[in-house]
Design an enzyme around this catalytic site. Structure first.
Site, PDB file in Angstrom:
ATOM      1  N   ILE A 132      40.424  76.796  23.094  1.00 16.27           N
ATOM      2  CA  ILE A 132      40.514  77.196  24.591  1.00 16.27           C
ATOM      3  C   ILE A 132      41.111  76.056  24.892  1.00 16.27           C
ATOM      4  O   ILE A 132      42.100  75.588  26.487  1.00 16.27           O
ATOM      5  CB  ILE A 132      39.070  76.886  25.223  1.00 16.27           C
ATOM      6  CG1 ILE A 132      38.706  78.286  24.478  1.00 16.27           C
ATOM      7  CG2 ILE A 132      39.673  78.255  26.422  1.00 16.27           C
ATOM      8  CD1 ILE A 132      37.386  78.855  24.703  1.00 16.27           C
ATOM      9  N   ASP A 175      41.362  64.131  21.366  1.00 14.65           N
ATOM     10  CA  ASP A 175      40.885  64.917  20.650  1.00 14.65           C
ATOM     11  C   ASP A 175      40.053  64.797  19.626  1.00 14.65           C
ATOM     12  O   ASP A 175      41.199  63.874  18.688  1.00 14.65           O
ATOM     13  CB  ASP A 175      41.935  65.991  20.573  1.00 14.65           C
ATOM     14  CG  ASP A 175      41.169  67.634  19.476  1.00 14.65           C
ATOM     15  OD1 ASP A 175      40.049  67.188  18.902  1.00 14.65           O
ATOM     16  OD2 ASP A 175      40.880  68.458  20.097  1.00 14.65           O
ATOM     17  N   ASP A 205      37.245  59.623  19.667  1.00 13.28           N
ATOM     18  CA  ASP A 205      36.345  60.926  19.826  1.00 13.28           C
ATOM     19  C   ASP A 205      35.250  60.070  20.525  1.00 13.28           C
ATOM     20  O   ASP A 205      35.756  59.117  21.300  1.00 13.28           O
ATOM     21  CB  ASP A 205      35.433  60.024  18.478  1.00 13.28           C
ATOM     22  CG  ASP A 205      33.747  60.958  18.315  1.00 13.28           C
ATOM     23  OD1 ASP A 205      33.016  61.411  19.186  1.00 13.28           O
ATOM     24  OD2 ASP A 205      33.866  62.030  17.375  1.00 13.28           O
ATOM     25  N   SER A 215      28.913  78.802  28.384  1.00 16.95           N
ATOM     26  CA  SER A 215      29.207  80.021  27.680  1.00 16.95           C
ATOM     27  C   SER A 215      27.958  80.426  28.638  1.00 16.95           C
ATOM     28  O   SER A 215      26.809  80.588  29.013  1.00 16.95           O
ATOM     29  CB  SER A 215      29.053  79.515  26.215  1.00 16.95           C
ATOM     30  OG  SER A 215      28.204  80.778  25.813  1.00 16.95           O
ATOM     31  N   TYR A 269      22.876  75.519  19.046  1.00 19.61           N
ATOM     32  CA  TYR A 269      24.223  75.409  20.133  1.00 19.61           C
ATOM     33  C   TYR A 269      24.378  76.115  21.484  1.00 19.61           C
ATOM     34  O   TYR A 269      24.521  74.563  22.038  1.00 19.61           O
ATOM     35  CB  TYR A 269      25.441  76.408  19.103  1.00 19.61           C
ATOM     36  CG  TYR A 269      26.671  77.204  19.926  1.00 19.61           C
ATOM     37  CD1 TYR A 269      27.729  75.379  20.497  1.00 19.61           C
ATOM     38  CD2 TYR A 269      26.653  77.949  20.989  1.00 19.61           C
ATOM     39  CE1 TYR A 269      28.356  76.139  21.367  1.00 19.61           C
ATOM     40  CE2 TYR A 269      28.342  78.356  22.266  1.00 19.61           C
ATOM     41  CZ  TYR A 269      28.699  77.662  21.900  1.00 19.61           C
ATOM     42  OH  TYR A 269      29.888  77.325  23.216  1.00 19.61           O
ATOM     43  N   LYS A 291      24.391  73.855  25.383  1.00 18.49           N
ATOM     44  CA  LYS A 291      25.499  74.092  26.634  1.00 18.49           C
ATOM     45  C   LYS A 291      24.135  73.850  27.628  1.00 18.49           C
ATOM     46  O   LYS A 291      24.590  73.840  28.823  1.00 18.49           O
ATOM     47  CB  LYS A 291      25.980  75.750  26.823  1.00 18.49           C
ATOM     48  CG  LYS A 291      26.822  75.873  25.315  1.00 18.49           C
ATOM     49  CD  LYS A 291      27.958  74.357  25.893  1.00 18.49           C
ATOM     50  CE  LYS A 291      29.149  74.509  25.273  1.00 18.49           C
ATOM     51  NZ  LYS A 291      30.201  73.803  25.394  1.00 18.49           N
TER      52      LYS A 291
HETATM   53  P1  NAD Z   1      37.557  73.976  19.221  1.00 23.86           P
HETATM   54  O1  NAD Z   1      37.211  73.935  18.355  1.00 23.86           O
HETATM   55  O2  NAD Z   1      38.957  74.663  18.921  1.00 23.86           O
HETATM   56  O3  NAD Z   1      37.883  73.138  20.104  1.00 23.86           O
HETATM   57  C1  NAD Z   1      37.252  72.173  20.337  1.00 23.86           C
HETATM   58  C2  NAD Z   1      37.887  70.972  20.243  1.00 23.86           C
HETATM   59  O4  NAD Z   1      37.394  69.964  20.485  1.00 23.86           O
HETATM   60  C3  NAD Z   1      38.553  70.723  19.023  1.00 23.86           C
HETATM   61  O5  NAD Z   1      39.344  70.125  18.950  1.00 23.86           O
HETATM   62  C4  NAD Z   1      37.656  69.695  18.392  1.00 23.86           C
HETATM   63  O6  NAD Z   1      38.661  68.849  16.974  1.00 23.86           O
HETATM   64  C5  NAD Z   1      37.216  68.859  19.670  1.00 23.86           C
HETATM   65  N1  NAD Z   1      35.664  68.442  18.636  1.00 23.86           N
HETATM   66  C6  NAD Z   1      35.082  68.131  18.921  1.00 23.86           C
HETATM   67  N2  NAD Z   1      34.033  67.594  19.216  1.00 23.86           N
HETATM   68  C7  NAD Z   1      34.970  66.186  19.847  1.00 23.86           C
HETATM   69  C8  NAD Z   1      34.607  64.609  19.876  1.00 23.86           C
HETATM   70  N3  NAD Z   1      32.844  64.518  19.520  1.00 23.86           N
HETATM   71  N4  NAD Z   1      35.360  64.509  20.019  1.00 23.86           N
HETATM   72  C9  NAD Z   1      36.933  64.554  20.525  1.00 23.86           C
HETATM   73  N5  NAD Z   1      37.124  65.885  20.245  1.00 23.86           N
HETATM   74  C10 NAD Z   1      36.000  66.876  19.929  1.00 23.86           C
HETATM   75  O7  NAD Z   1      36.940  75.204  20.582  1.00 23.86           O
HETATM   76  P2  NAD Z   1      37.375  75.814  21.651  1.00 23.86           P
HETATM   77  O8  NAD Z   1      36.731  77.687  21.119  1.00 23.86           O
HETATM   78  O9  NAD Z   1      38.265  75.890  21.993  1.00 23.86           O
HETATM   79  O10 NAD Z   1      36.033  76.216  22.611  1.00 23.86           O
HETATM   80  C11 NAD Z   1      36.401  74.500  23.883  1.00 23.86           C
HETATM   81  C12 NAD Z   1      34.531  74.992  24.372  1.00 23.86           C
HETATM   82  O11 NAD Z   1      34.376  76.055  25.006  1.00 23.86           O
HETATM   83  C13 NAD Z   1      33.731  74.307  23.317  1.00 23.86           C
HETATM   84  O12 NAD Z   1      32.859  73.212  24.123  1.00 23.86           O
HETATM   85  C14 NAD Z   1      32.875  75.559  23.197  1.00 23.86           C
HETATM   86  O13 NAD Z   1      31.612  75.647  22.803  1.00 23.86           O
HETATM   87  C15 NAD Z   1      33.400  75.960  24.591  1.00 23.86           C
HETATM   88  N6  NAD Z   1      32.938  77.458  24.309  1.00 23.86           N
HETATM   89  C16 NAD Z   1      33.671  78.540  23.701  1.00 23.86           C
HETATM   90  C17 NAD Z   1      33.605  80.007  23.093  1.00 23.86           C
HETATM   91  C18 NAD Z   1      34.592  80.830  22.508  1.00 23.86           C
HETATM   92  O14 NAD Z   1      34.493  82.195  21.803  1.00 23.86           O
HETATM   93  N7  NAD Z   1      35.779  79.846  21.177  1.00 23.86           N
HETATM   94  C19 NAD Z   1      33.051  80.652  24.160  1.00 23.86           C
HETATM   95  C20 NAD Z   1      31.901  80.095  24.923  1.00 23.86           C
HETATM   96  C21 NAD Z   1      32.023  78.329  25.505  1.00 23.86           C
END
Ligand code: NAD
Ligand code: UDP
Length: 340
Positions: free
Chosen positions: A13, A32, A59, A125, A150, A154
């Protein structure tokens, strides 16, 4: 030009949101640790937009590194995507999820506070609604009866951010509750790239279509829905990304804490999604019906009135476009970002 710090900017996203931000004239700085993404994503974002962006491999739990990024850049607003998102993994490793998602957000907010950056958009979420209320979900409904660690992260972060605002009304915080993001940028250059076997429906279906996986298992066929399979509110990831532009505009104008659902308000069953994918791509999806997945709720879809009335946000893309773009990304990048 506003400087937007995007945590998790290389993720699914996050990357689509970086594209929309850049296309709307924002200056983007991505942070990231690439734990669930790849640095190549940043080059793809630059290729799509034809513009440069800054990116840091960091991080967010590393306070010193994060402080350095805030001192080297004048940040105006933060969009916080960085987090772990696998429900199954969170049941096996709850402490990892609490550490990354909750402690990570605490460190981020502490650094923001130190640098007097008090504008934040957070990725929450629909899972926070749990199974307490009946759909369509409205932002004012009770939250917290979540079914896995998880979801609990949130919910806890939402509550924590409400307390942060109560303690200091100088903050402006927007909590976005996503429904089911699917699809990819229409260039086919960025998309969802799960590691290993996908947990989510759309990437699983795409990998069956490309022959990486032999068959989809539909989790449960006896739910109280018209065809017996679960219903979800799928939203095109580019629509979702555009919702963040609206959320940033609101966050910059207002002080307060605001919560919005981002979905389409229309639900599709698992079987309907399979049919839509077959129609959009001309591919046949083999599937069998298996047992229900623990913790799944039969019907989930959003009431999107608040996002429409207060943000002027309405999703544009239909299920056909979601499937078409998911398939375009999958077929152009059969092994994701990393070429085998
Ligand atoms: P994703 O895993 O593709 O993206 C998350 C990014 O954060 C990754 O690039 C990862 O490398 C980075 N990351 C994780 N922990 C980190 C840290 N400690 N420091 C720096 N970077 C870190 O996930 P996404 O689908 O893009 O989701 C993005 C956000 O949206 C998340 O918080 C997720 O919980 C939330 N979300 C996603 C969905 C879905 O269905 N994809 C639905 C609801 C909420
Ligand atoms: N689903 C399925 N088979 C799979 C993956 C998912 O039948 O291999 C179903 C799942 O039970 C749910 C829907 O597809 O009803 C969407 O699941 P996903 O994991 O993508 O999203 P979420 O559970 O977060 O809504």
């Amino acid at each position: 030009m506003l400087n937007v710090l995007v945590t998790g900017g290389a993720g699914y996203i996050g990357s689509h949101t970086c594209v929309e931000l850049i296309n709307n004239g924002y200056n983007v700085i991505s942070v990231d640790n690439y734990s669930n993404s790849a640095p190549q994503v940043i080059d793809r974002i630059k290729k799509i937009t034809g513009k440069d962006m800054k990116s840091y491999c960091c991080d967010i739990r590393n306070k010193k590194d994060l402080e350095k990024i805030f001192s080297d850049n004048k940040i105006d607003v933060v969009i916080h995507f960085a987090g772990l998102k696998s429900v199954g993994e969170s049941c096996k490793k709850p402490l990892l999820y609490f550490d990354n998602n909750i402690f990570g957000t605490i460190v981020l907010c502490e650094v923001m506070q130190k640098f007097n950056v008090k504008k934040l958009v957070f990725s929450s979420s629909a899972t926070v609604y749990g199974d307490e209320s009946l759909p369509p979900y409205v932002e004012s409904m009770p939250t917290g009866k979540v079914t896995n660690p998880y979801g609990r992260t949130k919910y806890i972060v939402e509550e924590m951010l409400k307390d942060v605002f109560s303690s200091d009304n100088g903050w402006s915080i927007t909590l976005l509750r996503y429904f089911n993001p699917v699809g990819a940028h229409e260039s086919g250059l960025i998309g969802e790239d799960p590691k290993g076997i996908p947990n989510n429906l759309m990437p699983y279906v795409s990998q069956v279509a490309i022959g990486k996986l032999s068959k989809l298992t539909v989790f449960g066929g006896n739910y109280n829905t018209p065809d017996g399979t679960c219903i979800r509110d799928y939203i095109h990831v580019v629509d979702l990304a555009r919702g963040h532009i609206k959320a940033i505009e609101k966050t910059m104008q207002n002080q307060g804490i605001n919560i919005y659902n981002l979905g389409t308000s229309r639900g599709y069953s698992v079987l309907e999604l399979i049919k839509a994918f077959e129609k959009a791509t001309g591919k046949r999806i083999s599937y069998e019906t298996g047992s229900p997945r623990e913790g799944d709720i039969a019907v989930v879809y959003a009431n999107t009135d608040k996002a429409f009335c207060e943000l002027g946000f309405k999703a544009q893309f239909d299920i056909n476009k979601m499937c078409e773009d998911a398939w375009h990304w999958q077929s152009k990048n059969p092994t994701g970002y990393v070429i085998n």
